[in-house]
Design an enzyme around this catalytic site. Structure first.
Site, PDB file in Angstrom:
ATOM      1  N   ALA A  60       0.851  -1.182   0.000  1.00 42.66           N
ATOM      2  CA  ALA A  60       0.000   0.000   0.000  1.00 42.66           C
ATOM      3  C   ALA A  60       0.890   1.237   0.000  1.00 42.66           C
ATOM      4  CB  ALA A  60      -0.911  -0.018   1.222  1.00 42.66           C
ATOM      5  N   VAL A  86       4.181  -1.288   3.629  1.00 38.40           N
ATOM      6  CA  VAL A  86       4.156   0.134   3.279  1.00 38.40           C
ATOM      7  C   VAL A  86       5.089   0.390   2.092  1.00 38.40           C
ATOM      8  CG1 VAL A  86       4.522   2.485   4.082  1.00 38.40           C
ATOM      9  CG2 VAL A  86       3.656   0.745   5.669  1.00 38.40           C
ATOM     10  N   LYS A  87       4.518   0.927   1.039  1.00 40.29           N
ATOM     11  CA  LYS A  87       5.261   1.173  -0.201  1.00 40.29           C
ATOM     12  C   LYS A  87       5.794   2.605  -0.191  1.00 40.29           C
ATOM     13  CE  LYS A  87       4.565  -0.166  -5.056  1.00 40.29           C
ATOM     14  NZ  LYS A  87       3.514  -0.497  -6.045  1.00 40.29           N
ATOM     15  N   ILE A  88       7.118   2.728  -0.294  1.00 39.67           N
ATOM     16  CA  ILE A  88       7.817   4.009  -0.148  1.00 39.67           C
ATOM     17  C   ILE A  88       8.595   4.312  -1.418  1.00 39.67           C
ATOM     18  CG2 ILE A  88       9.564   5.270   1.165  1.00 39.67           C
ATOM     19  CD1 ILE A  88       7.208   4.631   2.892  1.00 39.67           C
TER      20      ILE A  88
END
Length: 218
Positions: A60, A86-88
């Site tokens: 996400a 968590v997509k960074i």
């Protein structure tokens, strides 16, 4: 090699999951918009809906590009469901955020990787996954598969635990080449995954078997 599907379409995710070979899901704001999912609350609810289908990592993506904003959004996303990763984005503020999340035990996927140097930084910061974009490199006449191979060598040299998630996969040969090189994960459309099952000789052979069976059972 783990198989992820790159989409926000719930029907496609369910179909891929029903095949019995799906390990996770990646998505992004563009894929959400493609499905008509807009507005912060609707997007968060959609991530939960995806997590309820697939028992595996669901990437996400944060929208913020500053450290504080990425931390705030990332913690909110991670709290949605145990499957959330968590997509960074691969930017300097993103590296700081990945280091922060790593220290808190929150899994991350460093996205928009286009060089070995970027992959090295992400691994040093403790990223769970890195996403080199094969198809987009191919689009600008650069060998995306070669980049995967280069990253594999570097990660093996130093025993990094970060997994190589080959992204922007466009067709089945991308998947085969990634498997040959040793990518840990691939993510792509359902069409590319299903294409692995196709071969004209399989179709002809099955057709012949059925025809012979029919002849013998008249």
């Amino acid at each position: 090699m783990k198989f992820f599907i790159d989409t926000a379409n719930l029907a496609e995710i369910k179909e891929a999951n029903d095949l019995g070979i799906l390990d996770g899901v990646t998505t992004n704001p563009s894929l959400m918009a493609k499905e008509g999912i807009t507005g912060a609350e609707n997007i968060l609810n959609h991530y939960v809906a995806i997590c309820n289908i697939v028992d595996g990592p669901v990437s996400a993506e944060v929208i913020a590009t500053d450290f504080e904003g990425m931390v705030r959004e990332g913690e909110q996303l991670a709290a949605l469901h145990k499957n959330i990763v968590v997509k960074i984005p691969m930017i300097t503020e993103g590296i700081k955020a990945i280091k922060y999340f790593s220290s808190k035990g929150i899994r991350t996927n460093c996205t928009l990787i286009f060089s070995a140097g970027q992959a090295l930084l992400a691994a040093k910061a403790g990223a769970t996954y890195i996403s080199p974009f094969l198809g987009r490199l191919d689009d600008v006449s650069t060998d995306g598969i070669q980049l995967i191979q280069q990253i594999r060598v570097i990660y093996d040299n130093y025993a990094f635990n970060t997994e190589i998630l080959a992204a922007s996969v466009r067709h089945p040969m991308h998947i085969i080449h990634c498997a040959e090189i040793g990518a840990d994960v691939m993510t792509g459309p359902l069409s590319a995954i299903k294409a692995l099952a196709k071969h004209p000789l399989t179709d002809l052979g099955l057709q012949q078997f059925l025809a012979d069976y029919a002849k013998g059972n008249k």
